[in-house]
Design a protein around this motif. Structure first.
Motif, PDB file in Angstrom:
ATOM      1  N   LEU A  78       0.815  -1.213   0.000  1.00  0.00           N
ATOM      2  CA  LEU A  78       0.000   0.000   0.000  1.00  0.00           C
ATOM      3  C   LEU A  78       0.846   1.260   0.000  1.00  0.00           C
ATOM      4  O   LEU A  78       0.376   2.329  -0.408  1.00  0.00           O
ATOM      5  N   ALA A  79       2.094   1.150   0.445  1.00  0.00           N
ATOM      6  CA  ALA A  79       2.978   2.315   0.443  1.00  0.00           C
ATOM      7  C   ALA A  79       3.730   2.466  -0.877  1.00  0.00           C
ATOM      8  O   ALA A  79       4.228   3.559  -1.186  1.00  0.00           O
ATOM      9  N   ALA A  80       3.826   1.388  -1.664  1.00  0.00           N
ATOM     10  CA  ALA A  80       4.574   1.428  -2.920  1.00  0.00           C
ATOM     11  C   ALA A  80       3.778   2.137  -4.015  1.00  0.00           C
ATOM     12  O   ALA A  80       2.543   2.163  -3.993  1.00  0.00           O
ATOM     13  N   GLU A  81       4.477   2.688  -4.967  1.00  0.00           N
ATOM     14  CA  GLU A  81       3.818   3.362  -6.093  1.00  0.00           C
ATOM     15  C   GLU A  81       3.066   2.341  -6.933  1.00  0.00           C
ATOM     16  O   GLU A  81       3.651   1.355  -7.415  1.00  0.00           O
ATOM     17  N   ASN A  82       1.768   2.526  -7.091  1.00  0.00           N
ATOM     18  CA  ASN A  82       0.883   1.608  -7.809  1.00  0.00           C
ATOM     19  C   ASN A  82       0.900   0.195  -7.210  1.00  0.00           C
ATOM     20  O   ASN A  82       0.527  -0.769  -7.868  1.00  0.00           O
ATOM     21  N   GLY A  83       1.352   0.093  -5.965  1.00  0.00           N
ATOM     22  CA  GLY A  83       1.358  -1.206  -5.302  1.00  0.00           C
ATOM     23  C   GLY A  83       2.365  -2.184  -5.853  1.00  0.00           C
ATOM     24  O   GLY A  83       2.212  -3.395  -5.655  1.00  0.00           O
ATOM     25  N   GLN A  84       3.411  -1.700  -6.493  1.00  0.00           N
ATOM     26  CA  GLN A  84       4.377  -2.581  -7.143  1.00  0.00           C
ATOM     27  C   GLN A  84       5.560  -2.874  -6.227  1.00  0.00           C
ATOM     28  O   GLN A  84       6.106  -1.969  -5.591  1.00  0.00           O
ATOM     29  N   LEU A  85       5.950  -4.156  -6.175  1.00  0.00           N
ATOM     30  CA  LEU A  85       7.086  -4.587  -5.374  1.00  0.00           C
ATOM     31  C   LEU A  85       8.166  -5.177  -6.271  1.00  0.00           C
ATOM     32  O   LEU A  85       7.874  -5.722  -7.339  1.00  0.00           O
ATOM     33  N   SER A  86       9.398  -5.095  -5.824  1.00  0.00           N
ATOM     34  CA  SER A  86      10.509  -5.695  -6.549  1.00  0.00           C
ATOM     35  C   SER A  86      10.511  -7.203  -6.338  1.00  0.00           C
ATOM     36  O   SER A  86       9.877  -7.726  -5.412  1.00  0.00           O
ATOM     37  N   ALA A  87      11.246  -7.901  -7.183  1.00  0.00           N
ATOM     38  CA  ALA A  87      11.327  -9.359  -7.058  1.00  0.00           C
ATOM     39  C   ALA A  87      11.941  -9.756  -5.721  1.00  0.00           C
ATOM     40  O   ALA A  87      11.519 -10.736  -5.092  1.00  0.00           O
ATOM     41  N   ALA A  88      12.925  -8.987  -5.257  1.00  0.00           N
ATOM     42  CA  ALA A  88      13.560  -9.290  -3.976  1.00  0.00           C
ATOM     43  C   ALA A  88      12.572  -9.130  -2.825  1.00  0.00           C
ATOM     44  O   ALA A  88      12.540  -9.950  -1.895  1.00  0.00           O
ATOM     45  N   ASP A  89      11.740  -8.085  -2.879  1.00  0.00           N
ATOM     46  CA  ASP A  89      10.738  -7.881  -1.827  1.00  0.00           C
ATOM     47  C   ASP A  89       9.689  -8.983  -1.842  1.00  0.00           C
ATOM     48  O   ASP A  89       9.218  -9.434  -0.783  1.00  0.00           O
ATOM     49  N   VAL A  90       9.312  -9.429  -3.032  1.00  0.00           N
ATOM     50  CA  VAL A  90       8.329 -10.509  -3.142  1.00  0.00           C
ATOM     51  C   VAL A  90       8.859 -11.778  -2.483  1.00  0.00           C
ATOM     52  O   VAL A  90       8.153 -12.441  -1.707  1.00  0.00           O
ATOM     53  N   GLN A  91      10.116 -12.124  -2.768  1.00  0.00           N
ATOM     54  CA  GLN A  91      10.708 -13.319  -2.170  1.00  0.00           C
ATOM     55  C   GLN A  91      10.801 -13.194  -0.644  1.00  0.00           C
ATOM     56  O   GLN A  91      10.568 -14.161   0.091  1.00  0.00           O
ATOM     57  N   LYS A  92      11.144 -11.983  -0.173  1.00  0.00           N
ATOM     58  CA  LYS A  92      11.238 -11.758   1.266  1.00  0.00           C
ATOM     59  C   LYS A  92       9.894 -11.985   1.942  1.00  0.00           C
ATOM     60  O   LYS A  92       9.813 -12.671   2.980  1.00  0.00           O
ATOM     61  N   HIS A  93       8.841 -11.442   1.365  1.00  0.00           N
ATOM     62  CA  HIS A  93       7.512 -11.595   1.963  1.00  0.00           C
ATOM     63  C   HIS A  93       7.017 -13.036   1.860  1.00  0.00           C
ATOM     64  O   HIS A  93       6.370 -13.544   2.786  1.00  0.00           O
ATOM     65  N   GLN A  94       7.299 -13.696   0.751  1.00  0.00           N
ATOM     66  CA  GLN A  94       6.887 -15.093   0.614  1.00  0.00           C
ATOM     67  C   GLN A  94       7.501 -15.968   1.702  1.00  0.00           C
ATOM     68  O   GLN A  94       6.819 -16.797   2.311  1.00  0.00           O
ATOM     69  N   ALA A  95       8.786 -15.756   1.967  1.00  0.00           N
ATOM     70  CA  ALA A  95       9.468 -16.559   2.977  1.00  0.00           C
ATOM     71  C   ALA A  95       8.922 -16.281   4.377  1.00  0.00           C
ATOM     72  O   ALA A  95       8.711 -17.208   5.179  1.00  0.00           O
ATOM     73  N   ALA A  96       8.672 -15.007   4.682  1.00  0.00           N
ATOM     74  CA  ALA A  96       8.169 -14.654   6.010  1.00  0.00           C
ATOM     75  C   ALA A  96       6.759 -15.192   6.234  1.00  0.00           C
ATOM     76  O   ALA A  96       6.433 -15.702   7.322  1.00  0.00           O
ATOM     77  N   ILE A  97       5.912 -15.108   5.215  1.00  0.00           N
ATOM     78  CA  ILE A  97       4.535 -15.600   5.346  1.00  0.00           C
ATOM     79  C   ILE A  97       4.523 -17.111   5.509  1.00  0.00           C
ATOM     80  O   ILE A  97       3.789 -17.659   6.344  1.00  0.00           O
TER      81      ILE A  97
END
Length: 227
Positions: A78-97
């Protein structure tokens, strides 16, 4: 005159010694009369319902492990521009979840095996008990597992939208992720052996077929009135 003063001083000194001596003897007697090890026995006294309370605390801790990674994802999206995340951020969130949901699954009781005779009822849906969207009715022991699957599904969809440059999908999947967290929280409260809420104004929890009602939380003692 000096002799008179000296006599008074000597008498006062003797009185002081007698008084202090008596007090010291009383203190010594009090200490001696205390049973040896009484404090240690009190410290070793077992806590009532310690095992049940520990299990409830573990259930709540596992829930927080699952909620925080999802709320962190929502905050970043929600804080990112147009809700877009980098590939590194996606992997980080996937692992934490995944780590958080694994903690919930390991703390949840195992679901009993379904009897073969109930195979013909697999397609029947109970909308009151259903948490997932797979069209199957939910036994109490299944609710946490279905809620975990719901969180995994909604966060996967949100991460996919966050890499597809689709702000509309990000908004839709963010709402779905929040709903899945509510499902998980409710499922854990209803099936995790937690005490029923007792805050005035809250509705009573519904009773699930085959599930024992959670024990009510103890009421706090009132504040004594000052005379």
């Amino acid at each position: 005159m000096r002799s008179h003063v000296s006599s008074r001083a000597a008498a006062a000194a003797v009185c002081a010694v007698l008084v202090l001596g008596t007090a010291g003897t009383a203190v010594a007697t009090t200490v001696h009369d205390t049973p040896a090890g009484a404090g240690a026995e009190a410290a070793r006294a077992p806590i009532a319902d310690a095992a049940a309370i520990k299990q409830q605390a573990e259930a709540l801790r596992s829930l927080s492990c699952a909620i925080q990674p999802v709320t962190d994802l929502l905050a970043d999206v929600l804080a990112a521009e147009n809700g877009q995340l980098s590939a590194a951020d996606v992997q980080k969130h996937q692992a934490a979840i995944k780590k958080g949901l694994d903690a919930v699954k390991s703390a949840a009781p195992a679901a009993p095996a379904k009897p073969a005779g109930n195979a013909g009822n697999a397609g029947q849906v109970n909308p009151v008990n259903a948490v997932g969207s797979d069209g199957e009715s939910s036994a109490p022991a299944d609710l946490t597992a279905q809620a975990v699957a719901s969180v995994q599904k909604s966060t996967d969809a949100l991460l996919k939208a966050a890499t597809a440059k689709d702000a509309t999908a990000v908004a839709t999947q963010s709402k779905a992720a929040v709903t899945s967290l509510v499902n998980l929280t409710t499922a854990l409260v209803m099936t995790g052996g937690l005490p029923a809420p007792n805050l005035p104004g809250l509705p009573e929890l519904p009773k699930l077929p085959g599930a024992e009602a959670p024990a009510p939380a103890p009421e706090l003692p009132g504040v004594p009135t000052t005379p």
